[in-house]
Write a protein that holds these residues in place. Structure first.
Motif, PDB file in Angstrom:
ATOM      1  N   GLY A   6       0.791  -1.218   0.000  1.00  0.00           N
ATOM      2  CA  GLY A   6       0.000   0.000   0.000  1.00  0.00           C
ATOM      3  C   GLY A   6       0.825   1.270   0.000  1.00  0.00           C
ATOM      4  O   GLY A   6       0.280   2.355   0.045  1.00  0.00           O
ATOM      5  N   GLN A   7       2.145   1.166   0.016  1.00  0.00           N
ATOM      6  CA  GLN A   7       2.988   2.355  -0.050  1.00  0.00           C
ATOM      7  C   GLN A   7       3.084   2.829  -1.497  1.00  0.00           C
ATOM      8  O   GLN A   7       3.188   2.013  -2.409  1.00  0.00           O
ATOM      9  N   PRO A   8       3.068   4.141  -1.715  1.00  0.00           N
ATOM     10  CA  PRO A   8       3.192   4.633  -3.092  1.00  0.00           C
ATOM     11  C   PRO A   8       4.573   4.324  -3.673  1.00  0.00           C
ATOM     12  O   PRO A   8       5.531   4.125  -2.926  1.00  0.00           O
ATOM     13  N   ASP A   9       4.643   4.297  -4.985  1.00  0.00           N
ATOM     14  CA  ASP A   9       5.911   4.017  -5.655  1.00  0.00           C
ATOM     15  C   ASP A   9       6.916   5.140  -5.438  1.00  0.00           C
ATOM     16  O   ASP A   9       8.102   4.906  -5.295  1.00  0.00           O
ATOM     17  N   ARG A  10       6.431   6.373  -5.480  1.00  0.00           N
ATOM     18  CA  ARG A  10       7.308   7.536  -5.329  1.00  0.00           C
ATOM     19  C   ARG A  10       6.693   8.480  -4.312  1.00  0.00           C
ATOM     20  O   ARG A  10       5.505   8.775  -4.366  1.00  0.00           O
ATOM     21  N   ARG A  11       7.518   8.944  -3.387  1.00  0.00           N
ATOM     22  CA  ARG A  11       7.051   9.913  -2.394  1.00  0.00           C
ATOM     23  C   ARG A  11       7.810  11.215  -2.602  1.00  0.00           C
ATOM     24  O   ARG A  11       9.029  11.214  -2.701  1.00  0.00           O
ATOM     25  N   VAL A  12       7.059  12.305  -2.681  1.00  0.00           N
ATOM     26  CA  VAL A  12       7.639  13.614  -2.949  1.00  0.00           C
ATOM     27  C   VAL A  12       7.321  14.541  -1.790  1.00  0.00           C
ATOM     28  O   VAL A  12       6.179  14.578  -1.315  1.00  0.00           O
ATOM     29  N   ALA A  13       8.332  15.299  -1.339  1.00  0.00           N
ATOM     30  CA  ALA A  13       8.113  16.311  -0.300  1.00  0.00           C
ATOM     31  C   ALA A  13       8.333  17.693  -0.897  1.00  0.00           C
ATOM     32  O   ALA A  13       9.324  17.927  -1.595  1.00  0.00           O
ATOM     33  N   PHE A  14       7.391  18.599  -0.631  1.00  0.00           N
ATOM     34  CA  PHE A  14       7.515  20.008  -1.028  1.00  0.00           C
ATOM     35  C   PHE A  14       7.816  20.791   0.244  1.00  0.00           C
ATOM     36  O   PHE A  14       6.979  20.845   1.146  1.00  0.00           O
ATOM     37  N   VAL A  15       9.012  21.378   0.302  1.00  0.00           N
ATOM     38  CA  VAL A  15       9.500  21.945   1.558  1.00  0.00           C
ATOM     39  C   VAL A  15       9.952  23.386   1.352  1.00  0.00           C
ATOM     40  O   VAL A  15      10.614  23.697   0.361  1.00  0.00           O
ATOM     41  N   CYS A  16       9.595  24.264   2.290  1.00  0.00           N
ATOM     42  CA  CYS A  16      10.245  25.578   2.369  1.00  0.00           C
ATOM     43  C   CYS A  16      10.317  25.953   3.841  1.00  0.00           C
ATOM     44  O   CYS A  16      10.005  25.151   4.709  1.00  0.00           O
ATOM     45  N   VAL A  17      10.784  27.149   4.133  1.00  0.00           N
ATOM     46  CA  VAL A  17      11.024  27.498   5.523  1.00  0.00           C
ATOM     47  C   VAL A  17       9.706  27.597   6.300  1.00  0.00           C
ATOM     48  O   VAL A  17       9.518  26.922   7.307  1.00  0.00           O
ATOM     49  N   GLN A  18       8.776  28.417   5.807  1.00  0.00           N
ATOM     50  CA  GLN A  18       7.554  28.679   6.583  1.00  0.00           C
ATOM     51  C   GLN A  18       6.395  27.730   6.273  1.00  0.00           C
ATOM     52  O   GLN A  18       5.446  27.662   7.039  1.00  0.00           O
ATOM     53  N   ASN A  19       6.456  27.031   5.158  1.00  0.00           N
ATOM     54  CA  ASN A  19       5.343  26.168   4.741  1.00  0.00           C
ATOM     55  C   ASN A  19       4.030  26.952   4.725  1.00  0.00           C
ATOM     56  O   ASN A  19       2.984  26.445   5.078  1.00  0.00           O
ATOM     57  N   ALA A  20       4.122  28.209   4.258  1.00  0.00           N
ATOM     58  CA  ALA A  20       2.946  29.082   4.271  1.00  0.00           C
ATOM     59  C   ALA A  20       2.641  29.665   2.901  1.00  0.00           C
ATOM     60  O   ALA A  20       1.694  30.424   2.756  1.00  0.00           O
ATOM     61  N   GLY A  21       3.417  29.308   1.885  1.00  0.00           N
ATOM     62  CA  GLY A  21       3.214  29.884   0.568  1.00  0.00           C
ATOM     63  C   GLY A  21       3.520  28.902  -0.529  1.00  0.00           C
ATOM     64  O   GLY A  21       2.670  28.115  -0.941  1.00  0.00           O
ATOM     65  N   ARG A  22       4.783  28.925  -0.991  1.00  0.00           N
ATOM     66  CA  ARG A  22       5.155  28.129  -2.158  1.00  0.00           C
ATOM     67  C   ARG A  22       4.934  26.632  -1.967  1.00  0.00           C
ATOM     68  O   ARG A  22       4.365  25.971  -2.838  1.00  0.00           O
ATOM     69  N   SER A  23       5.374  26.102  -0.845  1.00  0.00           N
ATOM     70  CA  SER A  23       5.230  24.647  -0.659  1.00  0.00           C
ATOM     71  C   SER A  23       3.766  24.252  -0.499  1.00  0.00           C
ATOM     72  O   SER A  23       3.361  23.170  -0.916  1.00  0.00           O
ATOM     73  N   GLN A  24       2.951  25.134   0.079  1.00  0.00           N
ATOM     74  CA  GLN A  24       1.513  24.845   0.189  1.00  0.00           C
ATOM     75  C   GLN A  24       0.858  24.842  -1.187  1.00  0.00           C
ATOM     76  O   GLN A  24       0.022  23.983  -1.492  1.00  0.00           O
ATOM     77  N   MET A  25       1.245  25.808  -2.026  1.00  0.00           N
ATOM     78  CA  MET A  25       0.679  25.844  -3.383  1.00  0.00           C
ATOM     79  C   MET A  25       1.120  24.597  -4.152  1.00  0.00           C
ATOM     80  O   MET A  25       0.314  23.969  -4.839  1.00  0.00           O
ATOM     81  N   ALA A  26       2.392  24.249  -4.026  1.00  0.00           N
ATOM     82  CA  ALA A  26       2.906  23.082  -4.749  1.00  0.00           C
ATOM     83  C   ALA A  26       2.196  21.811  -4.304  1.00  0.00           C
ATOM     84  O   ALA A  26       1.807  20.981  -5.131  1.00  0.00           O
ATOM     85  N   ALA A  27       1.988  21.662  -3.004  1.00  0.00           N
ATOM     86  CA  ALA A  27       1.311  20.463  -2.502  1.00  0.00           C
ATOM     87  C   ALA A  27      -0.136  20.416  -2.991  1.00  0.00           C
ATOM     88  O   ALA A  27      -0.638  19.354  -3.369  1.00  0.00           O
ATOM     89  N   ALA A  28      -0.808  21.574  -3.022  1.00  0.00           N
ATOM     90  CA  ALA A  28      -2.202  21.612  -3.483  1.00  0.00           C
ATOM     91  C   ALA A  28      -2.283  21.234  -4.964  1.00  0.00           C
ATOM     92  O   ALA A  28      -3.149  20.445  -5.374  1.00  0.00           O
ATOM     93  N   PHE A  29      -1.386  21.785  -5.793  1.00  0.00           N
ATOM     94  CA  PHE A  29      -1.384  21.423  -7.215  1.00  0.00           C
ATOM     95  C   PHE A  29      -1.022  19.948  -7.388  1.00  0.00           C
ATOM     96  O   PHE A  29      -1.580  19.259  -8.249  1.00  0.00           O
ATOM     97  N   ALA A  30      -0.109  19.441  -6.546  1.00  0.00           N
ATOM     98  CA  ALA A  30       0.279  18.033  -6.649  1.00  0.00           C
ATOM     99  C   ALA A  30      -0.896  17.118  -6.306  1.00  0.00           C
ATOM    100  O   ALA A  30      -1.126  16.104  -6.969  1.00  0.00           O
ATOM    101  N   GLU A  31      -1.655  17.490  -5.285  1.00  0.00           N
ATOM    102  CA  GLU A  31      -2.831  16.683  -4.926  1.00  0.00           C
ATOM    103  C   GLU A  31      -3.846  16.687  -6.068  1.00  0.00           C
ATOM    104  O   GLU A  31      -4.451  15.657  -6.372  1.00  0.00           O
ATOM    105  N   ARG A  32      -4.026  17.858  -6.701  1.00  0.00           N
ATOM    106  CA  ARG A  32      -4.955  17.941  -7.822  1.00  0.00           C
ATOM    107  C   ARG A  32      -4.477  17.067  -8.992  1.00  0.00           C
ATOM    108  O   ARG A  32      -5.262  16.330  -9.595  1.00  0.00           O
TER     109      ARG A  32
END
Length: 151
Positions: A6-32
């Motif tokens: 049940g583990q995914p083949d590839r795991r990706v982390a989107f990381v920045c300092v505050q996790n309040a802008g760029r990484s949140q947008m990237a994670a949202a687009f990735a989920e979509r």
């Protein structure tokens, strides 16, 4: 579908300092993208920051709202070395990857070199958002072609 417990083949982390802008947008687009491509069993998504902010930046919530994505209920979170150790690819957003301490993971690291949207005018934040969207779509093209050929 996926062959490892049940583990995914590839795991990706989107990381920045505050996790309040760029990484949140990237994670949202990735989920979509993951949903659009029905790749939930193949791609795992993690997001976090090294020094998380109290909340997602208002201008980021506004810019993503224009794309029918509500980040207003998301809370920035700290990413742990254990999480980073369990992913295949760490994507940093251009906010000094050294803060994230790359020695804590053995996987691949990419830095997207994006401007911080915090306290920027909405027009600039839209540009950053659109660049993130392009990069996430391209990343999914790459990841899914890899998992298709690996299987």
């Amino acid at each position: 579908m996926s062959q490892h417990n049940g583990q995914p083949d590839r795991r990706v982390a989107f990381v920045c300092v505050q996790n309040a802008g760029r990484s949140q947008m990237a994670a949202a687009f990735a989920e979509r993208e993951r949903d659009r491509r029905e790749a939930g069993d193949r791609i795992g998504i993690v997001t976090g920051g090294t020094r998380p902010a109290d909340r997602v930046h208002d201008v980021v919530v506004e810019a993503m709202g224009e794309r029918d994505m509500d980040l207003g209920d998301r809370t920035p979170r700290e990413v742990t070395p254990e999480e980073l150790g369990a992913v295949d690819l760490v994507v940093t957003m251009g906010c000094s990857a050294s803060d994230v301490c790359p020695a804590t993971w053995n996987g691949e690291n990419r830095d997207w070199g994006l401007d911080d949207p915090h306290e920027r005018p909405i027009e600039e934040v839209r540009e950053i958002r659109d660049e993130i969207e392009r990069r996430v779509v391209a990343l999914f093209d790459e990841l899914l072609s890899e998992t298709a050929s690996a299987g």
